[in-house]
Design a protein around this motif. Sequence first.
Motif, PDB file in Angstrom:
ATOM      1  N   ASP A  33      15.074   3.126   4.184  1.00 39.83           N
ATOM      2  CA  ASP A  33      14.132   3.509   3.131  1.00 39.83           C
ATOM      3  C   ASP A  33      14.649   3.110   1.753  1.00 39.83           C
ATOM      4  O   ASP A  33      13.883   2.646   0.902  1.00 39.83           O
ATOM      5  CB  ASP A  33      13.877   5.014   3.170  1.00 39.83           C
ATOM      6  CG  ASP A  33      12.981   5.434   4.325  1.00 39.83           C
ATOM      7  OD1 ASP A  33      12.355   4.541   4.946  1.00 39.83           O
ATOM      8  OD2 ASP A  33      12.902   6.641   4.604  1.00 39.83           O
ATOM      9  N   ASP A  37      12.786   0.608  -0.828  1.00 39.45           N
ATOM     10  CA  ASP A  37      12.429   1.027  -2.186  1.00 39.45           C
ATOM     11  C   ASP A  37      12.791  -0.048  -3.202  1.00 39.45           C
ATOM     12  O   ASP A  37      12.013  -0.365  -4.105  1.00 39.45           O
ATOM     13  CB  ASP A  37      13.142   2.329  -2.546  1.00 39.45           C
ATOM     14  CG  ASP A  37      12.595   3.527  -1.779  1.00 39.45           C
ATOM     15  OD1 ASP A  37      11.488   3.414  -1.209  1.00 39.45           O
ATOM     16  OD2 ASP A  37      13.275   4.566  -1.737  1.00 39.45           O
ATOM     17  N   GLY A  40      10.696  -3.243  -2.373  1.00 38.79           N
ATOM     18  CA  GLY A  40       9.293  -2.955  -2.654  1.00 38.79           C
ATOM     19  C   GLY A  40       8.988  -3.019  -4.138  1.00 38.79           C
ATOM     20  O   GLY A  40       7.921  -3.494  -4.544  1.00 38.79           O
ATOM     21  N   ALA A  41       9.936  -2.555  -4.956  1.00 45.77           N
ATOM     22  CA  ALA A  41       9.751  -2.625  -6.405  1.00 45.77           C
ATOM     23  C   ALA A  41       9.693  -4.071  -6.873  1.00 45.77           C
ATOM     24  O   ALA A  41       8.893  -4.424  -7.751  1.00 45.77           O
ATOM     25  CB  ALA A  41      10.882  -1.877  -7.104  1.00 45.77           C
ATOM     26  N   SER A  44       6.298  -5.525  -5.778  1.00 47.11           N
ATOM     27  CA  SER A  44       5.222  -4.970  -6.598  1.00 47.11           C
ATOM     28  C   SER A  44       5.211  -5.575  -7.991  1.00 47.11           C
ATOM     29  O   SER A  44       4.186  -5.555  -8.674  1.00 47.11           O
ATOM     30  CB  SER A  44       5.373  -3.445  -6.687  1.00 47.11           C
ATOM     31  OG  SER A  44       5.285  -2.854  -5.400  1.00 47.11           O
ATOM     32  N   PHE A  95       8.241   0.064   4.227  1.00 49.07           N
ATOM     33  CA  PHE A  95       7.539  -0.747   3.220  1.00 49.07           C
ATOM     34  C   PHE A  95       6.096  -0.283   3.032  1.00 49.07           C
ATOM     35  O   PHE A  95       5.519  -0.492   1.958  1.00 49.07           O
ATOM     36  CB  PHE A  95       7.575  -2.222   3.614  1.00 49.07           C
ATOM     37  CG  PHE A  95       8.858  -2.915   3.244  1.00 49.07           C
ATOM     38  CD1 PHE A  95       9.044  -3.423   1.962  1.00 49.07           C
ATOM     39  CD2 PHE A  95       9.877  -3.059   4.167  1.00 49.07           C
ATOM     40  CE1 PHE A  95      10.216  -4.054   1.611  1.00 49.07           C
ATOM     41  CE2 PHE A  95      11.062  -3.697   3.826  1.00 49.07           C
ATOM     42  CZ  PHE A  95      11.235  -4.197   2.536  1.00 49.07           C
ATOM     43  N   ARG A  97       5.132   2.616   2.557  1.00 51.32           N
ATOM     44  CA  ARG A  97       5.130   3.615   1.480  1.00 51.32           C
ATOM     45  C   ARG A  97       4.883   2.971   0.116  1.00 51.32           C
ATOM     46  O   ARG A  97       4.523   3.629  -0.844  1.00 51.32           O
ATOM     47  CB  ARG A  97       6.465   4.365   1.457  1.00 51.32           C
ATOM     48  CG  ARG A  97       6.717   5.182   2.735  1.00 51.32           C
ATOM     49  CD  ARG A  97       8.043   5.905   2.691  1.00 51.32           C
ATOM     50  NE  ARG A  97       9.158   4.986   2.538  1.00 51.32           N
ATOM     51  CZ  ARG A  97      10.026   5.013   1.529  1.00 51.32           C
ATOM     52  NH1 ARG A  97       9.903   5.904   0.579  1.00 51.32           N
ATOM     53  NH2 ARG A  97      11.022   4.149   1.486  1.00 51.32           N
ATOM     54  N   HIS A  98       5.100   1.635   0.038  1.00 54.82           N
ATOM     55  CA  HIS A  98       4.863   0.900  -1.200  1.00 54.82           C
ATOM     56  C   HIS A  98       3.602   0.037  -1.103  1.00 54.82           C
ATOM     57  O   HIS A  98       3.380  -0.834  -1.949  1.00 54.82           O
ATOM     58  CB  HIS A  98       6.071   0.015  -1.520  1.00 54.82           C
ATOM     59  CG  HIS A  98       7.338   0.793  -1.725  1.00 54.82           C
ATOM     60  ND1 HIS A  98       7.708   1.319  -2.938  1.00 54.82           N
ATOM     61  CD2 HIS A  98       8.311   1.155  -0.836  1.00 54.82           C
ATOM     62  CE1 HIS A  98       8.859   1.958  -2.809  1.00 54.82           C
ATOM     63  NE2 HIS A  98       9.244   1.886  -1.542  1.00 54.82           N
TER      64      HIS A  98
END
Length: 369
Positions: A33, A37, A40-41, A44, A95, A97-98
């Motif tokens: 996770d 995170d 994923g940032a 994004s 992933f 979660r994003h």
Amino acid sequence: MREAVTSARRIVVKIGSSSLTTAAGGLDTARVDALADVLGALASDGREVVLVSSGAIAAGLAPLSIPRRPRDLATQQAAASVGQGLLIGRYAASFARHGLTVGQVLLTVDDVTRRAHYRNAYRTLRKLLDMRVVPIVNENDTVATEEIRFGDNDRLAALVAALVHADLLVLLSDVDALYTGDPARPDTRKVAEVRSEQDLAGITLGRPGKAGVGTGGMVTKVEAARIATGFGIPVVLTAAPLAAPALTGDEVGTLFHPVRQRPTARLFWLAHATSPRGRLHLDPGAVQAVVARRKSLLPAGITAVDGAFTAGDPVDLVDASGAPVARGLVNYDAVELPSLLGRSTGELAAALGPAYEREVVHRDDLVLL
């Protein structure tokens, strides 16, 4: 801040088994996770991310009640078969979660050295990135044999970075940087940057690690950095918990600077990802034609053939002393070549038909060593 990091738009990140799993061999959900995170940032923010992830074999150990990484290939393949689904499932959940989708890409050496397979691998990764999917790349441990293995995922990551023309490669492990020796020793210092081979002089790398659930070590990471920087890609080496600052440009870990302009990607794979299945001995004229004039290799310039290879396999081209001067993908089986040696393509076409007018190794399938 490191400009090579902050300006990178396409990034390949590699993480090792020991950074994803528990001591018992199962996946550590919190670690997966945490990595998702960070990546994923980046995704994004509009940056393209490819993750090369170890951990399939390690993830399969606990469900199979295997206490430690097996030595034999068949059990490794069985563990990978069980663990690969668990690994990609965990990544998919992390992933998601994003709002990101992941895609699994399993590779062997053959997938990226034979011309058609190479194009397929590139197109798949390119399409996944275009669709804003995060590719999760791993060696296809369930079917890979010793002959078609990359050997370690550090090397795989460097070659994937070349395949996708990445702007940056980040190697995450359980060591926070390259050191001049054992980090536990008081006289050892951290190496912040590597600009050339001279910066590695006197550094003790030891041997590839064999303990625990991983297969790599600092030797494989430095070799991966050599491969990537040789393709013009900067490399950051640091520990997995420092992924966030490393990927935002903080001066953590070790930065390896690129040392040359980018060569052709597929030929770069041919030079670094393959093991030769045989050797073609060249006369001096053929060596001159291949090396100096960058010509294709014809039957007339070959004096002898070693090995048991088939058309499409990588072979080394060697000079009169036996030193390799080039590597290429051969267009004939080993059993076909002896009767063709020393003869011109025109003569062969007249005697055997137009199919024998082709080159033994075409210059587009040949890389100088």
